[in-house]
Design an enzyme around this catalytic site. Structure first.
Site, short mmCIF file in Angstrom:
data_model
loop_
_atom_site.label_atom_id
_atom_site.label_comp_id
_atom_site.label_asym_id
_atom_site.label_seq_id
_atom_site.Cartn_x
_atom_site.Cartn_y
_atom_site.Cartn_z
N GLU A 53 0.82 -1.21 0.00
CA GLU A 53 0.00 0.00 0.00
C GLU A 53 0.86 1.26 0.00
O GLU A 53 0.58 2.22 -0.72
CB GLU A 53 -0.94 0.02 1.22
CG GLU A 53 -1.95 -1.11 1.23
CD GLU A 53 -1.47 -2.38 1.94
OE1 GLU A 53 -2.32 -3.18 2.32
OE2 GLU A 53 -0.24 -2.56 2.11
N CYS A 84 -0.01 0.94 7.07
CA CYS A 84 -0.64 1.18 5.77
C CYS A 84 -1.99 1.87 5.91
O CYS A 84 -2.32 2.76 5.12
CB CYS A 84 -0.76 -0.12 4.99
SG CYS A 84 0.84 -0.81 4.53
#
Length: 154
Positions: A53, A84
Site C-alpha cells: 500500500e 498502511c
C-alpha cells in the site's frame, strides 16, 4: 467496486512472492483507471516501510503530482496493517477494498495485533520505551510553522 482491480492486486501479490517479495499487492484507481500499482518490497529493498500500500501510494502521488489522493480508491490483496491504514488516511484515499483479512495474514506469520496493542499503551510502557525530552526546544519548529504565511497545509 470493480473486481478486475482486486484481481490485479492479487496478481501483483502472487508475482511478488515469485520474485522474492512479500505476498501483498495493491492498486490505486482514479476515475476508472489504474494510477499506480505495487507490491511488498520489504526484503527486496531492505525497507520495513515498503509495504504494498505504501509503495503504491508513493507511486500514485508521484504520478498525480500531489500528496492527496482524493477521488482515489485502493484495492489491496490484504486488509491494511496499522502503518498502511494510517498512510491511506493521510493520503485521503476515498475507499479501501481488500481481499484477505488480518486474521488470514496472522495465520501465515504477519501478525499486527502486537502493534495495535502497543498503540493503546502510554509511550513509556511500550516494548520500545519512549521518553519526551527537550519539549520546549522542539516547539520552536512548531512556532515557526504557525507563523509561516506561505505554508501548504496538509
Amino acid at each position: 467496486m470493480d473486481t478486475k482491480y482486486m484481481l490485479r492486486a492479487i496478481e501483483l501479490a502472487e508475482n511478488s512472492v515469485k520474485n522474492g517479495g512479500g505476498p501483498f499487492g495493491a492498486v490505486i484507481v482514479k476515475d476508472g483507471k489504474i494510477v499506480a500499482e505495487g507490491s511488498n518490497c520489504v526484503t527486496l529493498d531492505n525497507d520495513p516501510t515498503a509495504h504494498a500500500e505504501v509503495t503504491t501510494i508513493r507511486k500514485a502521488c508521484k504520478e498525480l503530482n500531489t500528496f492527496e489522493l482524493n477521488g482515489c480508491e485502493i484495492y489491496t490483496s490484504c486488509e491494511p496493517c496499522p502503518m498502511c491504514l494510517s498512510a491511506i488516511y493521510w493520503a485521503r484515499i476515498d475507499r479501501i477494498y481488500y481481499g484477505c483479512c488480518k486474521e488470514d495474514a496472522k495465520n501465515i506469520g504477519f501478525d499486527d495485533s502486537f502493534i495495535y496493542e502497543q498503540i493503546e499503551l502510554k509511550p513509556e510502557l511500550r516494548s520500545i520505551p519512549a521518553s519526551q525530552i527537550l519539549h520546549d526546544e522542539a516547539l520552536s519548529a512548531f512556532r515557526m510553522w504557525e507563523e509561516k504565511d506561505d505554508k501548504i497545509e496538509y
